[in-house]
Design a protein around this motif. Structure first.
Motif, PDB file in Angstrom:
ATOM      1  N   UNK A 113       0.856  -1.187   0.000  1.00 48.93           N
ATOM      2  CA  UNK A 113       0.000   0.000   0.000  1.00 48.93           C
ATOM      3  C   UNK A 113       0.892   1.237   0.000  1.00 48.93           C
ATOM      4  N   UNK A 114       0.575   2.158  -0.904  1.00 42.64           N
ATOM      5  CA  UNK A 114       1.194   3.487  -0.910  1.00 42.64           C
ATOM      6  C   UNK A 114       0.096   4.470  -0.509  1.00 42.64           C
ATOM      7  N   UNK A 115       0.360   5.291   0.506  1.00 42.85           N
ATOM      8  CA  UNK A 115      -0.676   6.228   0.949  1.00 42.85           C
ATOM      9  C   UNK A 115      -0.343   7.650   0.491  1.00 42.85           C
ATOM     10  N   UNK A 116      -1.400   8.444   0.395  1.00 40.39           N
ATOM     11  CA  UNK A 116      -1.256   9.857   0.056  1.00 40.39           C
ATOM     12  C   UNK A 116      -2.144  10.687   0.964  1.00 40.39           C
ATOM     13  N   UNK A 117      -1.766  11.954   1.162  1.00 42.26           N
ATOM     14  CA  UNK A 117      -2.551  12.891   1.980  1.00 42.26           C
ATOM     15  C   UNK A 117      -2.728  12.394   3.417  1.00 42.26           C
ATOM     16  N   UNK A 118      -1.673  11.848   3.992  1.00 42.69           N
ATOM     17  CA  UNK A 118      -1.663  11.446   5.404  1.00 42.69           C
ATOM     18  C   UNK A 118      -0.749  12.420   6.135  1.00 42.69           C
ATOM     19  N   UNK A 119      -1.323  13.211   7.036  1.00 39.38           N
ATOM     20  CA  UNK A 119      -0.566  14.299   7.655  1.00 39.38           C
ATOM     21  C   UNK A 119       0.639  13.786   8.439  1.00 39.38           C
ATOM     22  N   UNK A 120       0.410  12.879   9.376  1.00 42.11           N
ATOM     23  CA  UNK A 120       1.502  12.388  10.213  1.00 42.11           C
ATOM     24  C   UNK A 120       1.414  10.869  10.313  1.00 42.11           C
ATOM     25  N   UNK A 121       2.008  10.156   9.367  1.00 42.62           N
ATOM     26  CA  UNK A 121       1.900   8.696   9.341  1.00 42.62           C
ATOM     27  C   UNK A 121       2.573   8.002  10.517  1.00 42.62           C
ATOM     28  N   UNK A 122       3.509   8.697  11.173  1.00 38.43           N
ATOM     29  CA  UNK A 122       4.170   8.106  12.345  1.00 38.43           C
ATOM     30  C   UNK A 122       3.215   8.157  13.530  1.00 38.43           C
ATOM     31  N   UNK A 123       2.629   9.325  13.786  1.00 36.40           N
ATOM     32  CA  UNK A 123       1.660   9.460  14.884  1.00 36.40           C
ATOM     33  C   UNK A 123       0.441   8.582  14.646  1.00 36.40           C
ATOM     34  N   UNK A 124       0.088   8.375  13.376  1.00 38.78           N
ATOM     35  CA  UNK A 124      -1.058   7.526  13.040  1.00 38.78           C
ATOM     36  C   UNK A 124      -0.721   6.033  13.109  1.00 38.78           C
ATOM     37  N   UNK A 135       6.622  -2.774   6.424  1.00 41.69           N
ATOM     38  CA  UNK A 135       6.918  -3.910   5.546  1.00 41.69           C
ATOM     39  C   UNK A 135       6.179  -3.813   4.218  1.00 41.69           C
ATOM     40  N   UNK A 136       4.900  -3.491   4.256  1.00 39.37           N
ATOM     41  CA  UNK A 136       4.114  -3.396   3.032  1.00 39.37           C
ATOM     42  C   UNK A 136       3.404  -2.045   2.913  1.00 39.37           C
ATOM     43  N   UNK A 137       4.006  -1.008   3.475  1.00 40.20           N
ATOM     44  CA  UNK A 137       3.346   0.297   3.431  1.00 40.20           C
ATOM     45  C   UNK A 137       4.352   1.446   3.489  1.00 40.20           C
ATOM     46  N   UNK A 138       4.167   2.418   2.608  1.00 39.14           N
ATOM     47  CA  UNK A 138       4.906   3.672   2.639  1.00 39.14           C
ATOM     48  C   UNK A 138       4.092   4.694   1.861  1.00 39.14           C
ATOM     49  N   UNK A 139       4.587   5.924   1.766  1.00 36.12           N
ATOM     50  CA  UNK A 139       3.798   6.905   1.031  1.00 36.12           C
ATOM     51  C   UNK A 139       4.236   8.326   1.305  1.00 36.12           C
ATOM     52  N   UNK A 140       3.268   9.252   1.219  1.00 35.35           N
ATOM     53  CA  UNK A 140       3.583  10.669   1.322  1.00 35.35           C
ATOM     54  C   UNK A 140       2.698  11.403   2.304  1.00 35.35           C
TER      55      UNK A 140
END
Length: 319
Positions: A113-124, A135-140
């Motif tokens: 999965x590639x995500x977009x428009x996620x403000x703070x993926x670490x806090x989330x 492992x199966x996720x990264x994005x912007x």
């Protein structure tokens, strides 16, 4: 005779080269990409459009399975499971709530999965750090450069000393925005007046509570608050409260005074580049989170709101 044989051999070689090229073109894989969107929105649609253009510009052949949940998170599992059943090579998820649901519902998936428009993926809790994916996720991220954003507020409305901030305490994206904002307001001599709201029906009342307590209001790109922009504008117009937001559409519609916004076209391009790398075999865990640069931002100001609030446009912003 020798010359004739040479010519025939050259022609045969050319034919073989063309046949090989045609065979390779035919053998190029067609990838299947699922796009799960939180709801129909011009800004988010821009991200999707530029994402597709970037994959095409990289020479990838792609078919798409697209859907949205009309901003209703309870419908997300149904959409995500349906798209996962189609066995995509990759999924693009847009916004924090939808991406969080995808990570939970599709925990046993085999595709990235590639995500977009996620403000703070670490806090989330989507990725372990800003420096690497899961492992199966990264994005912007779409988190604005908060230093530049607050500096812009002081530039356009220099008399502001108390900045109101309305947010949903149950939304990790809103909390990520708040956390980043808290780190920079002191640098500009501002105090933050926080107002939490967890029910859309309470938004007008909570905004009205800022009268006399705040000199300006910041509205984050929240899945609860942005759809209520017209209701927020009705109250802020009445109490003469300059309102800022990273959502440029709300400024174009004269709901809010101004935005220093992340250009969603650039977010889509960045997500497309990441997706292309993943489709070609790069591991998501090895890809850092894409963060908007200052150059990825644009300023928008509503002339109608300026006039209604009696604010003169500073010379520094007249270009």
């Amino acid at each position: 005779m020798i010359h004739a044989i040479f010519v025939r051999a050259a022609r045969l070689g050319a034919c073989l080269s063309l046949a090989c090229a045609a065979s390779l073109a035919h053998a190029q894989p067609t990838y299947k990409v699922a796009i799960a969107q939180f709801g129909p929105d011009h800004t988010l649609d821009t991200l999707v459009s530029s994402f597709k253009k970037e994959l095409a510009s990289q020479g990838l052949k792609v078919t798409y399975d697209e859907g949205h949940v009309n901003f209703d998170r309870s419908l997300a599992p149904q959409l995500l499971n349906r798209q996962a059943a189609g066995k995509p090579d990759l999924m693009l998820t847009i916004t924090t709530p939808l991406t969080q649901t995808a990570k939970q519902v599709l925990a046993n998936r085999s595709f990235p999965i590639v995500f977009g428009a996620v403000a703070n993926p670490v806090a989330a809790k989507l990725v372990p750090s800003w420096d690497r994916g899961d492992t199966l996720m990264t994005g912007g991220s779409n988190l604005p450069n908060m230093d530049a954003s607050v500096g812009f507020i002081k530039q356009l409305t220099p008399g502001v000393k108390r900045l109101g901030f309305i947010y949903n305490p149950g939304d990790d994206a809103d909390l990520g925005f708040l956390n980043a904002l808290e780190k920079v307001v002191g640098k500009y001599g501002l105090s933050l007046v926080k107002v939490g709201v967890d029910n859309a029906n309470d938004i007008p009342t909570r905004v009205a509570s800022l009268q006399g307590r705040a000199d300006a209001l910041m509205v984050p790109a929240s899945s609860m608050l942005i759809p209520a922009a017209a209701a927020i504008a009705s109250v802020t117009s009445r109490i003469k409260l300059p309102t800022y937001s990273p959502n440029v559409d709300n400024v174009a519609q004269h709901h809010f005074l101004a935005a220093m916004t992340v250009e969603y076209e650039s977010l889509g391009v960045n997500a497309g580049r990441i997706a292309a790398d993943v489709l070609r075999g790069k591991k998501p865990a090895d890809i850092p989170i894409s963060v908007p640069s200052v150059e990825d931002h644009a300023v928008r100001i509503s002339g109608r709101r300026l006039k209604a609030l009696g604010i003169a446009l500073p010379d520094s912003l007249k270009n």
